[in-house]
Design a protein around this motif. Structure first.
Motif, PDB file in Angstrom:
ATOM      1  N   PHE A  23     -17.117 -31.792 -15.791  1.00  0.00           N
ATOM      2  CA  PHE A  23     -17.208 -30.450 -16.376  1.00  0.00           C
ATOM      3  C   PHE A  23     -17.633 -29.428 -15.322  1.00  0.00           C
ATOM      4  O   PHE A  23     -16.989 -28.385 -15.149  1.00  0.00           O
ATOM      5  N   TRP A  37     -12.142 -26.854 -23.136  1.00  0.00           N
ATOM      6  CA  TRP A  37     -13.534 -26.379 -23.189  1.00  0.00           C
ATOM      7  C   TRP A  37     -13.667 -25.238 -24.210  1.00  0.00           C
ATOM      8  O   TRP A  37     -14.613 -25.222 -25.006  1.00  0.00           O
ATOM      9  N   TRP A  38     -12.715 -24.319 -24.211  1.00  0.00           N
ATOM     10  CA  TRP A  38     -12.794 -23.159 -25.101  1.00  0.00           C
ATOM     11  C   TRP A  38     -12.782 -23.589 -26.572  1.00  0.00           C
ATOM     12  O   TRP A  38     -13.501 -23.027 -27.401  1.00  0.00           O
ATOM     13  N   ARG A  69     -13.849 -26.420 -27.837  1.00  0.00           N
ATOM     14  CA  ARG A  69     -14.982 -27.255 -28.255  1.00  0.00           C
ATOM     15  C   ARG A  69     -16.342 -26.618 -27.976  1.00  0.00           C
ATOM     16  O   ARG A  69     -17.374 -27.159 -28.343  1.00  0.00           O
ATOM     17  N   ARG A  70     -16.350 -25.455 -27.315  1.00  0.00           N
ATOM     18  CA  ARG A  70     -17.620 -24.885 -26.891  1.00  0.00           C
ATOM     19  C   ARG A  70     -18.453 -24.456 -28.099  1.00  0.00           C
ATOM     20  O   ARG A  70     -17.909 -23.910 -29.074  1.00  0.00           O
ATOM     21  N   TYR A  98     -20.891 -21.935 -30.105  1.00  0.00           N
ATOM     22  CA  TYR A  98     -20.968 -20.469 -30.083  1.00  0.00           C
ATOM     23  C   TYR A  98     -22.182 -20.030 -29.268  1.00  0.00           C
ATOM     24  O   TYR A  98     -23.309 -20.469 -29.492  1.00  0.00           O
ATOM     25  N   ARG A 121     -22.957 -20.631 -26.214  1.00  0.00           N
ATOM     26  CA  ARG A 121     -23.472 -21.554 -25.203  1.00  0.00           C
ATOM     27  C   ARG A 121     -22.333 -22.024 -24.300  1.00  0.00           C
ATOM     28  O   ARG A 121     -21.167 -21.966 -24.664  1.00  0.00           O
ATOM     29  N   LEU A 122     -22.726 -22.522 -23.118  1.00  0.00           N
ATOM     30  CA  LEU A 122     -21.738 -23.018 -22.172  1.00  0.00           C
ATOM     31  C   LEU A 122     -21.098 -24.304 -22.682  1.00  0.00           C
ATOM     32  O   LEU A 122     -19.909 -24.551 -22.477  1.00  0.00           O
ATOM     33  N   GLY A 123     -21.874 -25.114 -23.351  1.00  0.00           N
ATOM     34  CA  GLY A 123     -21.328 -26.347 -23.927  1.00  0.00           C
ATOM     35  C   GLY A 123     -21.130 -27.458 -22.926  1.00  0.00           C
ATOM     36  O   GLY A 123     -20.207 -28.270 -23.059  1.00  0.00           O
TER      37      GLY A 123
END
Length: 457
Positions: A23, A394-395, A397-398, A400, A402-404
């Motif tokens: 990541f 990534w977009w 599953r991120r 809200y 947060r970077l995730g």
């Protein structure tokens, strides 16, 4: 990896650690790789794009050429205050001559009809499409800092490939989503399959692209060349050498090959008897037509350039950077006597420079014609698809706000194999090792900032 984990299909304990590395490596690598792929595509099709954009300046009606000195005189008459840096004789009967000038506005290429000495036009060598693409590809338009960032991104790109292959390992799953995408999938699963399967099949090609580009980097590449790009001492024993290196001729485009860049430039002798030689004035001694005859005698491949001396001690350099590296040749010629002070060809290279030059030619899509060009086009498209699909995964599953980033359990023991892979890459590429140590230091420091919970997380 435990056998039971593979059979059961459960991810091993280190999966989250590898995912975390993957990541963060992607955060650094993806934006730069997209830029490198786009600029690489532009440079890959340079001959075709140049032929389309500058057809009125590049192509002429074949006819008997005038002397090169007459063409040079016409250029000097049109740009009296400029210094002529390089002359490129027509590589084919229907092509123009080219003169690279250093003007008060920057480098300029002037195109001349060799049959009439008529000026066909000029091209700004700082802001044309290929020049900008080349500088973006090499320095991000920010000089040495950009060069270091690209080298760092390429190094982390290898970490990205290694960790990605580890994450993609089937572990008891079927071949759907491993060897081919699940075409019925939608949303994040579709993009995940597209990302992983494309990277899996393109892994060797991507690794080649990263490794073959490393010799051109400023930090690692320069040190790599200093170790491997060496020539027999007897080639230089009787030659008066200057403190300048051949790489200084590569300011306005590629003039000498990578294998020759770290060699010293000889210097001319006897100028006290001939007077000073200046690029913008009438030059005593050897003329361009005599240099063309020398290039013909040494069987230098068509498309070569002649770099003019910059001062009274400088030399003429005849060099060719052809599609086939085995035709590479560089001659350094005394500007007064016309004596060939040094002659370097592909057969004089060591085995490592030979491999690098062949790798670079393949990297640039020049070695095997259109087959090579199309394969490198595919490589650029793979980079774009993998990078864009990775960002979309990534977009989608991120969390809200947060970077995730993936989290790993504090109870996970050190991953010896992963650490060895990182250490091995770090020892091979020092910038990667330095960035790893910096990340470790930040992780240790930020993890203790209990008074700042968000940053600590």
């Amino acid at each position: 990896m435990a056998v039971s984990s593979v059979i059961s299909g459960k991810p091993p304990r280190f999966y989250a650690v590898a995912w975390r590395w993957h990541f963060y490596a992607g955060l650094l690598v993806a934006p730069i790789m997209v830029l490198l792929a786009l600029t690489g595509l532009i440079y890959l099709y340079k001959p075709q794009l140049d032929g389309w954009m500058y057809a009125d300046r590049l192509f002429v009606t074949p006819a008997a050429p005038l002397a090169a000195e007459q063409q040079l005189a016409a250029v000097r008459a049109a740009w009296p205050g400029a210094t002529v840096q390089k002359f490129i004789p027509p590589p084919a009967p229907d092509r123009s001559s080219e003169f690279v000038l250093n003007t008060s506005q920057g480098p300029l290429t002037v195109f001349v009809d060799p049959a009439t000495a008529q000026i066909l036009g000029s091209r700004d060598e700082t802001w044309n499409l290929q020049a900008v693409a080349r500088r973006l590809h090499g320095t991000l338009l920010i000089g040495d800092t950009g060069d270091l960032l690209i080298e760092l991104a390429a190094s982390w790109g290898l970490v990205l490939l290694a960790s990605g292959l580890y994450l993609h390992w089937p572990r008891g799953r079927g071949m759907a989503g491993v060897l081919y995408p699940r075409f019925h999938a939608t949303g994040r699963l579709f993009w995940r399959d597209l990302h992983a399967v494309t990277a899996f099949w393109g892994a060797l090609l991507l690794a080649f692209m990263l490794l073959s580009g490393m010799p051109w980097t400023g930090f690692w590449g320069e040190r790599f060349a200093a170790v491997w790009s060496r020539f027999p001492a007897q080639m230089w024993n009787e030659v008066p050498k200057s403190t300048r290196k051949a790489v200084t001729l590569n300011v306005a485009g590629q003039t000498v090959p990578w294998a020759v860049e770290q060699t010293p430039l000889p210097h001319s002798t006897g100028h006290a008897h001939h007077g000073a030689a200046l690029g913008g004035a009438t030059r005593p001694g050897v003329g361009l037509d005599h240099l063309i005859s020398i290039a013909t005698r040494y069987r230098v491949a068509a498309g070569y350039s002649i770099s003019l001396p910059g001062d009274a001690d400088g030399v003429y350099t005849v060099s060719v950077f052809p599609n086939d590296p085995r035709q590479e040749q560089t001659l350094h010629i005394d500007q007064y006597s016309g004596a060939v002070l040094a002659s370097i060809s592909f057969r004089n290279y060591g085995w490592v420079p030979k491999a690098v030059e062949l790798g670079v030619a393949f990297h640039e899509g020049k070695l095997f014609g259109w087959a090579n060009k199309l394969l490198m086009t595919l490589a650029c498209l793979v980079v774009l698809l993998v990078a864009v699909s990775g960002v979309l995964i990534w977009w989608l599953r991120r969390p809200y706000g947060r970077l995730g980033a993936p989290t790993a359990s504090a109870a996970t023991p050190p991953w010896k194999l992963g650490a060895l892979v990182l250490l091995g890459l770090g020892l091979l590429f020092p910038l990667l090792l330095g960035s790893l140590l910096l990340i470790w230091l930040l992780d240790q420091t930020l993890g203790r900032l209990a008074f700042w919970p968000v940053l600590r997380r």
